[in-house]
Structures are given as structure tokens and as C-alpha cells.
Design a protein around this motif. Structure first.
Motif, PDB file in Angstrom:
ATOM      1  N   MET A 262      16.287  -6.839 -10.300  1.00  0.00           N
ATOM      2  CA  MET A 262      16.406  -7.280  -8.926  1.00  0.00           C
ATOM      3  C   MET A 262      16.257  -6.110  -7.950  1.00  0.00           C
ATOM      4  SD  MET A 262      16.729  -9.836  -7.108  1.00  0.00           S
ATOM      5  CE  MET A 262      17.420 -10.630  -5.722  1.00  0.00           C
ATOM      6  N   ALA A 263      16.832  -4.962  -8.273  1.00  0.00           N
ATOM      7  CA  ALA A 263      16.728  -3.801  -7.384  1.00  0.00           C
ATOM      8  C   ALA A 263      15.276  -3.370  -7.223  1.00  0.00           C
ATOM      9  CB  ALA A 263      17.582  -2.654  -7.903  1.00  0.00           C
ATOM     10  N   ARG A 264      14.506  -3.426  -8.292  1.00  0.00           N
ATOM     11  CA  ARG A 264      13.082  -3.053  -8.222  1.00  0.00           C
ATOM     12  C   ARG A 264      12.326  -3.965  -7.263  1.00  0.00           C
ATOM     13  NH1 ARG A 264      11.633   1.782  -9.444  1.00  0.00           N
ATOM     14  NH2 ARG A 264      12.872   2.452 -11.164  1.00  0.00           N
ATOM     15  N   ALA A 265      12.595  -5.263  -7.337  1.00  0.00           N
ATOM     16  CA  ALA A 265      11.927  -6.211  -6.446  1.00  0.00           C
ATOM     17  C   ALA A 265      12.291  -5.923  -4.990  1.00  0.00           C
ATOM     18  CB  ALA A 265      12.309  -7.642  -6.823  1.00  0.00           C
ATOM     19  N   TRP A 266      13.555  -5.608  -4.741  1.00  0.00           N
ATOM     20  CA  TRP A 266      13.999  -5.325  -3.373  1.00  0.00           C
ATOM     21  C   TRP A 266      13.271  -4.088  -2.828  1.00  0.00           C
ATOM     22  CZ3 TRP A 266      17.887  -7.887  -0.497  1.00  0.00           C
ATOM     23  CH2 TRP A 266      18.161  -7.318   0.738  1.00  0.00           C
ATOM     24  N   VAL A 267      13.244  -2.999  -3.599  1.00  0.00           N
ATOM     25  CA  VAL A 267      12.621  -1.780  -3.077  1.00  0.00           C
ATOM     26  C   VAL A 267      11.100  -1.904  -2.993  1.00  0.00           C
ATOM     27  CG1 VAL A 267      14.526  -0.263  -3.688  1.00  0.00           C
ATOM     28  CG2 VAL A 267      12.638  -0.546  -5.284  1.00  0.00           C
ATOM     29  N   THR A 268      10.516  -2.767  -3.785  1.00  0.00           N
ATOM     30  CA  THR A 268       9.082  -3.029  -3.636  1.00  0.00           C
ATOM     31  C   THR A 268       8.821  -3.634  -2.270  1.00  0.00           C
ATOM     32  OG1 THR A 268       8.767  -3.312  -6.012  1.00  0.00           O
ATOM     33  CG2 THR A 268       7.121  -4.327  -4.566  1.00  0.00           C
ATOM     34  N   TRP A 269       9.684  -4.573  -1.863  1.00  0.00           N
ATOM     35  CA  TRP A 269       9.581  -5.176  -0.533  1.00  0.00           C
ATOM     36  C   TRP A 269       9.836  -4.116   0.547  1.00  0.00           C
ATOM     37  CZ3 TRP A 269      13.333  -5.876   3.303  1.00  0.00           C
ATOM     38  CH2 TRP A 269      12.945  -6.686   4.367  1.00  0.00           C
ATOM     39  N   GLU A 270      10.877  -3.313   0.388  1.00  0.00           N
ATOM     40  CA  GLU A 270      11.185  -2.253   1.350  1.00  0.00           C
ATOM     41  C   GLU A 270      10.008  -1.295   1.490  1.00  0.00           C
ATOM     42  OE1 GLU A 270      13.707  -1.739   3.365  1.00  0.00           O
ATOM     43  OE2 GLU A 270      15.314  -2.992   2.582  1.00  0.00           O
ATOM     44  N   ASP A 271       9.413  -0.907   0.370  1.00  0.00           N
ATOM     45  CA  ASP A 271       8.254  -0.014   0.403  1.00  0.00           C
ATOM     46  C   ASP A 271       7.096  -0.635   1.182  1.00  0.00           C
ATOM     47  OD1 ASP A 271       9.446   2.044  -1.002  1.00  0.00           O
ATOM     48  OD2 ASP A 271       8.511   1.535  -2.919  1.00  0.00           O
ATOM     49  N   ALA A 272       6.857  -1.916   0.976  1.00  0.00           N
ATOM     50  CA  ALA A 272       5.766  -2.597   1.683  1.00  0.00           C
ATOM     51  C   ALA A 272       6.021  -2.623   3.179  1.00  0.00           C
ATOM     52  CB  ALA A 272       5.603  -4.013   1.141  1.00  0.00           C
ATOM     53  N   VAL A 273       7.262  -2.843   3.572  1.00  0.00           N
ATOM     54  CA  VAL A 273       7.599  -2.884   4.998  1.00  0.00           C
ATOM     55  C   VAL A 273       7.485  -1.501   5.625  1.00  0.00           C
ATOM     56  CG1 VAL A 273       9.471  -3.316   6.639  1.00  0.00           C
ATOM     57  CG2 VAL A 273       9.052  -4.928   4.782  1.00  0.00           C
ATOM     58  N   ILE A 274       8.095  -0.515   4.999  1.00  0.00           N
ATOM     59  CA  ILE A 274       8.115   0.830   5.593  1.00  0.00           C
ATOM     60  C   ILE A 274       6.737   1.482   5.601  1.00  0.00           C
ATOM     61  CG2 ILE A 274       8.645   2.268   3.586  1.00  0.00           C
ATOM     62  CD1 ILE A 274      10.764   3.628   5.430  1.00  0.00           C
ATOM     63  N   ALA A 275       5.863   1.081   4.720  1.00  0.00           N
ATOM     64  CA  ALA A 275       4.511   1.643   4.686  1.00  0.00           C
ATOM     65  C   ALA A 275       3.751   1.354   5.972  1.00  0.00           C
ATOM     66  CB  ALA A 275       3.743   1.103   3.481  1.00  0.00           C
ATOM     67  N   HIS A 276       4.179   0.332   6.713  1.00  0.00           N
ATOM     68  CA  HIS A 276       3.515  -0.043   7.964  1.00  0.00           C
ATOM     69  C   HIS A 276       4.143   0.615   9.187  1.00  0.00           C
ATOM     70  CE1 HIS A 276       0.966  -2.913   5.952  1.00  0.00           C
ATOM     71  NE2 HIS A 276       2.019  -3.347   5.305  1.00  0.00           N
ATOM     72  N   GLU A 277       5.229   1.336   8.995  1.00  0.00           N
ATOM     73  CA  GLU A 277       5.874   2.042  10.106  1.00  0.00           C
ATOM     74  C   GLU A 277       5.080   3.306  10.440  1.00  0.00           C
ATOM     75  OE1 GLU A 277       8.631   1.166  11.832  1.00  0.00           O
ATOM     76  OE2 GLU A 277       8.809  -0.685  10.705  1.00  0.00           O
ATOM     77  N   ALA A 278       5.173   3.742  11.671  1.00  0.00           N
ATOM     78  CA  ALA A 278       4.421   4.919  12.115  1.00  0.00           C
ATOM     79  C   ALA A 278       4.734   6.155  11.272  1.00  0.00           C
ATOM     80  CB  ALA A 278       4.719   5.191  13.584  1.00  0.00           C
TER      81      ALA A 278
ATOM     82  N   ILE B 157      23.975  -1.703  -0.738  1.00  0.00           N
ATOM     83  CA  ILE B 157      24.301  -1.422   0.658  1.00  0.00           C
ATOM     84  C   ILE B 157      23.520  -2.347   1.592  1.00  0.00           C
ATOM     85  CG2 ILE B 157      24.061   0.305   2.499  1.00  0.00           C
ATOM     86  CD1 ILE B 157      24.610   2.423   0.252  1.00  0.00           C
ATOM     87  N   CYS B 158      22.238  -2.547   1.326  1.00  0.00           N
ATOM     88  CA  CYS B 158      21.375  -3.322   2.223  1.00  0.00           C
ATOM     89  C   CYS B 158      21.553  -4.830   2.132  1.00  0.00           C
ATOM     90  CB  CYS B 158      19.914  -2.999   1.941  1.00  0.00           C
ATOM     91  SG  CYS B 158      19.463  -1.326   2.355  1.00  0.00           S
ATOM     92  N   ALA B 159      21.772  -5.343   0.946  1.00  0.00           N
ATOM     93  CA  ALA B 159      21.795  -6.792   0.740  1.00  0.00           C
ATOM     94  C   ALA B 159      22.814  -7.524   1.609  1.00  0.00           C
ATOM     95  CB  ALA B 159      22.018  -7.113  -0.735  1.00  0.00           C
ATOM     96  N   PRO B 160      24.050  -7.045   1.758  1.00  0.00           N
ATOM     97  CA  PRO B 160      24.995  -7.767   2.619  1.00  0.00           C
ATOM     98  C   PRO B 160      24.539  -7.839   4.079  1.00  0.00           C
ATOM     99  CG  PRO B 160      26.189  -6.255   1.195  1.00  0.00           C
ATOM    100  CD  PRO B 160      24.719  -5.944   1.055  1.00  0.00           C
ATOM    101  N   TYR B 161      23.908  -6.784   4.579  1.00  0.00           N
ATOM    102  CA  TYR B 161      23.408  -6.818   5.956  1.00  0.00           C
ATOM    103  C   TYR B 161      22.304  -7.857   6.097  1.00  0.00           C
ATOM    104  CZ  TYR B 161      26.066  -2.726   7.218  1.00  0.00           C
ATOM    105  OH  TYR B 161      27.094  -1.876   7.487  1.00  0.00           O
ATOM    106  N   PHE B 162      21.398  -7.884   5.139  1.00  0.00           N
ATOM    107  CA  PHE B 162      20.310  -8.855   5.164  1.00  0.00           C
ATOM    108  C   PHE B 162      20.855 -10.276   5.087  1.00  0.00           C
ATOM    109  CE2 PHE B 162      17.019 -11.391   3.074  1.00  0.00           C
ATOM    110  CZ  PHE B 162      15.945 -11.146   3.914  1.00  0.00           C
ATOM    111  N   ALA B 163      21.795 -10.514   4.181  1.00  0.00           N
ATOM    112  CA  ALA B 163      22.359 -11.852   3.976  1.00  0.00           C
ATOM    113  C   ALA B 163      23.135 -12.354   5.190  1.00  0.00           C
ATOM    114  CB  ALA B 163      23.267 -11.856   2.751  1.00  0.00           C
TER     115      ALA B 163
END
Length: 67
Positions: free
Chosen positions: A1-17, A38-44
């Protein structure tokens, strides 16, 4: 599950300046799990913001485009 989450994070941050591809996924498994815990509770909980807080008028951090 952690791998899937960071794959998504990587895809999002790759588009940041200042973002770069693979910013999270190249870390050790223990670090990935800690990051996701740390991130999941904020997202939820919608970042613990009140309804309507990010209505498009909020400017966010200096230099950001808002929410």
C-alpha cells in the motif's frame, strides 16, 4: 500500500515547478511507511479544513496558486 501511495505522490509532485520524478519512491520501505502514515489521515479528513475553506479565494502559501 505504501508503494502505491508514493507512486501517486511522485506523479503529482513531478508536475510541480520545483518537483522531481521519484522524489519519494526511492526511499527505504520504512521511510515510505512512515510518510504514508503521516499523510493518510490528512487526506482522509480533507486536511482537517472546514467545508468551503478552499473555495478558490484562499491564496495559500506565498507564491502558490491557492487551493
Amino acid at each position: 500500500m505504501a508503494r502505491a501511495w508514493v507512486t501517486w505522490e511522485d506523479a503529482v509532485i513531478a508536475h510541480e515547478a520545483l518537483g522531481s520524478p521519484g522524489a519519494y519512491s526511492d526511499r527505504p520501505d520504512d521511510s515510505l511507511m512512515a510518510f504514508v502514515r503521516i499523510c493518510a489521515p490528512y487526506f482522509a479528513q480533507d486536511a482537517f479544513l472546514e467545508d468551503g475553506h478552499c473555495s478558490g479565494t484562499h491564496t495559500g502559501w506565498p507564491g502558490s496558486r491557492g487551493c
